[in-house]
Motif scaffolding. Sequence first.
Motif, short mmCIF file in Angstrom:
data_model
loop_
_atom_site.label_atom_id
_atom_site.label_comp_id
_atom_site.label_asym_id
_atom_site.label_seq_id
_atom_site.Cartn_x
_atom_site.Cartn_y
_atom_site.Cartn_z
N ALA A 120 0.66 -1.57 -0.40
CA ALA A 120 0.08 0.21 -0.09
C ALA A 120 1.06 1.12 -0.20
O ALA A 120 -0.16 2.19 -0.79
CB ALA A 120 -1.09 0.47 0.98
N ASP A 121 1.99 1.51 0.85
CA ASP A 121 3.27 2.45 1.14
C ASP A 121 3.49 2.93 -1.16
O ASP A 121 3.49 3.89 -0.86
CB ASP A 121 4.18 2.30 2.05
CG ASP A 121 3.33 1.88 2.83
OD1 ASP A 121 2.52 2.73 3.44
OD2 ASP A 121 3.62 2.05 4.25
N ALA A 122 4.17 1.90 -0.97
CA ALA A 122 4.34 1.26 -2.42
C ALA A 122 3.39 1.96 -3.71
O ALA A 122 4.19 2.49 -5.13
CB ALA A 122 4.94 0.74 -3.05
N ALA A 123 2.65 2.43 -3.33
CA ALA A 123 0.98 2.04 -4.30
C ALA A 123 1.23 3.44 -5.46
O ALA A 123 1.18 3.88 -6.42
CB ALA A 123 -0.58 2.05 -4.09
N SER A 178 9.75 -0.77 -0.09
CA SER A 178 9.96 -0.23 1.63
C SER A 178 11.40 -0.76 2.37
O SER A 178 11.50 -2.08 1.48
CB SER A 178 8.69 -0.12 3.02
OG SER A 178 9.02 -2.06 3.26
N ALA A 179 12.09 0.37 2.36
CA ALA A 179 13.69 0.05 3.35
C ALA A 179 13.33 1.49 3.84
O ALA A 179 13.85 2.18 4.42
CB ALA A 179 14.48 0.90 2.37
N ARG A 180 12.80 0.88 5.28
CA ARG A 180 13.23 1.18 6.39
C ARG A 180 14.04 0.69 8.21
O ARG A 180 13.38 -0.09 8.06
CB ARG A 180 11.86 2.23 6.48
CG ARG A 180 10.28 1.50 6.67
CD ARG A 180 9.53 2.26 7.00
NE ARG A 180 8.50 0.90 5.92
CZ ARG A 180 6.94 1.76 6.00
NH1 ARG A 180 7.45 2.60 4.99
NH2 ARG A 180 6.13 0.22 6.48
N SER A 195 16.00 2.02 -2.57
CA SER A 195 15.23 3.02 -1.62
C SER A 195 14.32 2.82 -2.38
O SER A 195 13.92 1.51 -3.19
CB SER A 195 15.35 4.50 -2.19
OG SER A 195 17.10 5.15 -1.74
N PRO A 196 12.70 3.02 -1.97
CA PRO A 196 11.38 2.11 -2.31
C PRO A 196 11.19 2.65 -3.42
O PRO A 196 11.64 4.24 -3.79
CB PRO A 196 10.56 2.95 -1.22
CG PRO A 196 11.13 3.36 -0.29
CD PRO A 196 12.70 3.73 -0.26
N GLY A 197 10.87 1.65 -4.32
CA GLY A 197 10.27 1.92 -5.53
C GLY A 197 11.76 1.72 -6.50
O GLY A 197 11.74 1.94 -7.99
N GLU A 198 13.03 1.17 -6.06
CA GLU A 198 13.89 1.01 -6.91
C GLU A 198 13.97 -0.37 -7.56
O GLU A 198 13.24 -0.96 -6.64
CB GLU A 198 15.83 1.86 -6.49
CG GLU A 198 16.51 1.13 -7.21
CD GLU A 198 17.48 1.26 -5.90
OE1 GLU A 198 18.40 1.17 -6.73
OE2 GLU A 198 17.56 1.98 -5.05
N GLY A 244 4.58 -2.71 -13.78
CA GLY A 244 5.69 -2.53 -13.70
C GLY A 244 6.69 -3.50 -12.87
O GLY A 244 7.54 -3.75 -12.83
N ILE A 245 6.11 -3.90 -12.07
CA ILE A 245 6.63 -4.54 -11.18
C ILE A 245 6.58 -5.96 -11.34
O ILE A 245 7.32 -7.19 -11.58
CB ILE A 245 5.52 -5.42 -9.46
CG1 ILE A 245 5.92 -4.32 -8.81
CG2 ILE A 245 6.37 -6.50 -9.37
CD1 ILE A 245 4.50 -3.95 -7.65
#
Length: 336
Positions: free
Chosen positions: A194-197, A263-265, A294-297, A204-205
């Motif tokens: 959800a955070d990456a939506a 995610s990366a945190r 990083s997220p989205g990479e 894309g995935i």
Amino acid sequence: MPLASADDAVSAAQTELAELQTEAAKVQLSLERSKQEQVTAERQYEVTTADLAEQQSRVDEMRVQVGRVAVAAHQQSAGMGAATLLFGSDSEDDFLSDMAVMQSVAAITDEQMVRLAAEQERLTDLEAAQSEALQKIDEEINQQSELAAEYDAKVARAQSVVDRLSGDQKAALEAAANQAILDANAALLAGATADAAGRVSRDGIAGVASDSAGVWPTSGPITSPFGYRINPIGGHSELHDGVDIAPPCGTPVRASWSGVVLSARAEGGWGNRIIIDSGTYQTAYAHLQTMAVSPGEVVEAGQIVASVGTTGYSTGCHLHFSTWQNGQLADPTTLF
């Protein structure tokens, strides 16, 4: 006992045990850190002890040298006064030469006294450092005794919580605890997705995902496998939702499949954690020392994404590696 009351008892026990488990994990983490501090202090003590012996020898040797020079200077001044030198010298040049010797001896004595004072000061500093290291060792040992007692008290308290329950309630508690782990695991993946939506589309995935044989994320032995194990807090069977792989801290962690970073945190007890979606497979890497993505990479299979660490509720360097297949939790060792 009415059903609602029994359910309430199980729910209350589950809540209390969860709190105790979190508290015990923090105590255990403090205990491990104290042990590491003790090891550091012991190494410092060994180094300063070796340096101290060497420095003591150096100071003793300089004291002897300065003493000899001082005696020589005294004998020179007592037996070779200026008048004696003047009348005993064959020429003015001899007189000046003899006076230069006396002045040189006195100068060397002054210089060596300064050096001796400096070496003695370093010796004193080393003695203080050795004493501090020894005190630190004692402090850590005492703290470890207190932490161990605190941990044992939490285990005993957890056992008393379980002992109050009936056999059926204990079974219900175990089922509820394991369901909570499964729910939290599912929520973890759903939350990251959800955070990456807004950054990543499912198309894309799918475009970068690889369903081929994966890459094992890091080297090292598996110290805790996937599956059920006995939780010391409460003594009930509990699901371990991944595998723990234990190489040294700083060992590279690689992406198991090509995919997109969701995610990366830093995430509480998990410490630094990365989640990657690869279409068929999703992977999570926890307790990381560093994170390199990083997220989205978009990452490729085998690409270094992090390094092994001991962040979060961790008692030593290891990677907690979790996997999902088509959104369902899976034993990582069955996917490679």
